[in-house]
Design an enzyme around this catalytic site. Structure first.
Site, mmCIF file in Angstrom:
data_model
loop_
_atom_site.group_PDB
_atom_site.id
_atom_site.type_symbol
_atom_site.label_atom_id
_atom_site.label_comp_id
_atom_site.label_asym_id
_atom_site.label_seq_id
_atom_site.Cartn_x
_atom_site.Cartn_y
_atom_site.Cartn_z
ATOM 1 N N CYS A 109 0.835 -1.202 0.000
ATOM 2 C CA CYS A 109 0.000 0.000 0.000
ATOM 3 C C CYS A 109 0.871 1.253 0.000
ATOM 4 O O CYS A 109 1.545 1.515 -0.984
ATOM 5 C CB CYS A 109 -0.976 -0.037 1.166
ATOM 6 S SG CYS A 109 -2.396 1.052 0.936
ATOM 7 N N HIS A 144 -3.466 -5.635 1.248
ATOM 8 C CA HIS A 144 -2.835 -5.865 2.551
ATOM 9 C C HIS A 144 -2.860 -7.340 2.956
ATOM 10 O O HIS A 144 -3.750 -7.749 3.713
ATOM 11 C CB HIS A 144 -3.581 -5.057 3.622
ATOM 12 C CG HIS A 144 -3.355 -3.582 3.538
ATOM 13 N ND1 HIS A 144 -2.290 -2.960 4.138
ATOM 14 C CD2 HIS A 144 -4.061 -2.602 2.914
ATOM 15 C CE1 HIS A 144 -2.343 -1.653 3.897
ATOM 16 N NE2 HIS A 144 -3.407 -1.412 3.151
ATOM 17 N N GLU A 167 -1.110 -8.728 5.125
ATOM 18 C CA GLU A 167 -0.886 -8.830 6.579
ATOM 19 C C GLU A 167 -2.191 -8.772 7.368
ATOM 20 O O GLU A 167 -2.201 -9.088 8.557
ATOM 21 C CB GLU A 167 0.080 -7.730 7.045
ATOM 22 C CG GLU A 167 -0.501 -6.323 7.179
ATOM 23 C CD GLU A 167 -0.549 -5.548 5.857
ATOM 24 O OE1 GLU A 167 -0.424 -6.163 4.775
ATOM 25 O OE2 GLU A 167 -0.731 -4.317 5.918
#
Lengths: 79, 233
Positions: B87, B204, B206
């Protein structure tokens, strides 16, 4: 000494913000607008002589103010 | 896997990233402040996390890309070290010249915050070996400027050299305008550099690594990096 760096998108690069503003102006009934491109203006104050100032402004634009992948810039020393 | 997470003023996803790295690798990542001029000894992976470095002033990632720590990251990358940007981290890597192109305002101008599907284009890279080629994964996005753009030659090279690793797609893996959430060239969600050791991606991974998050599809990216480094060691 005062100077101005103007950063604009290169021709052909899609400018969604400019397009949105263009649409808004049309819906506000502002006549005769063919197209809008959005850019940025940096008003900068510098010390030293004009030649040095121009070199510093060019360095500032190349290093940070503009991303030359998509943007052009113009440097003006306003005196 | 000894990882380092870069921390810039305004960044807000660094702890999500650290948590995912800790969970998958079993080791605590180092948090590295932007003003540092070196990375911790023995770093295997540097991560530029998401968030809004410097409030996204000027252009997203532009100011962070010029931070002192980025010289160390550039040196690390040119030695072949693995670098991941997610990002805002992707924007920072593009602005710093580690990846080609730029992330522009989303074509439809809206900030997008929801899950998307990604097609993993190949599985023979450190960043994708936790997946199968063609596999569709679900991960969240949260960005206003994720519209990947580059000149025609660059796009042609990225495609020709197989450097697009992640692409926006439908749940069944179809790529096309309706699934291209932000208008990115060729529906690009993630690309690697020429050498294949620097990945930038807008979504994302994560945030999809634990059951409590509702999905663990993002784990494969980190698990693949761990496996890659273990094999290299």
């Amino acid at each position: 000494m005062k100077a101005r760096v103007t950063v604009t998108l290169k021709a052909g690069v899609l400018d969604p913000q400019g397009k949105a503003i263009e649409g808004a102006l049309k819906s506000l009934g502002v006549d005769g607008i063919a197209s809008v491109r959005q850019g940025k203006v940096f008003d900068i104050e510098l010390d030293g002589d004009k030649t040095k100032a121009e070199a510093a402004l060019k360095a500032a634009a190349d290093k940070l103010l503009a991303n030359t992948v998509i943007e052009n810039y113009r440097v003006e020393v306003l005196g | 896997m000894k990882s380092a997470v870069l921390v810039f003023p305004g960044i807000n996803r660094e702890r999500d990233m650290a948590r995912a790295l800790r969970l998958v690798s079993g080791r605590e990542p180092a948090m590295v402040w932007h003003a540092e001029t070196s990375l911790p000894e023995g770093t295997d992976l540097v991560v530029a996390p998401g968030g809004f470095s410097y409030g996204d002033y000027l252009r997203c990632g532009a100011i962070a890309a010029r931070a002192p720590v980025m010289d160390a990251v550039r040196a690390f990358a040119s030695d072949g070290g693995l670098v991941l940007g997610v990002c805002n981290g992707f924007q920072i890597l593009c602005e710093s010249g580690l990846l080609p192109g730029i992330l522009m305002r989303n074509a439809r101008l809206k900030f997008i915050c929801h899950d998307v599907h990604l097609r993993v284009e190949r599985s023979d890279t450190p960043f994708t070996r936790g997946y199968n080629a063609g596999q569709v994964i679900r991960v969240p996005v949260a960005h206003g400027e994720g519209n990947y753009a580059a000149d025609e030659d660059t796009i042609r090279r990225l495609e020709g050299e197989g450097r697009v690793l992640y692409r926006y797609c439908s749940a069944s893996g179809e790529v096309g305008d309706t699934h291209n959430i932000n208008g990115a060239a060729q529906s690009i969600a993630g690309i690697v550099n020429e050498r294949g050791n620097v990945l930038g991606m807008m979504p994302h991974p994560e945030n999809h690594v634990e059951d409590i998050m509702g999905c663990t599809d993002g784990r494969g990216l980190f698990a693949g990096l761990v496996a890659h480094l273990e094999r290299a060691a």
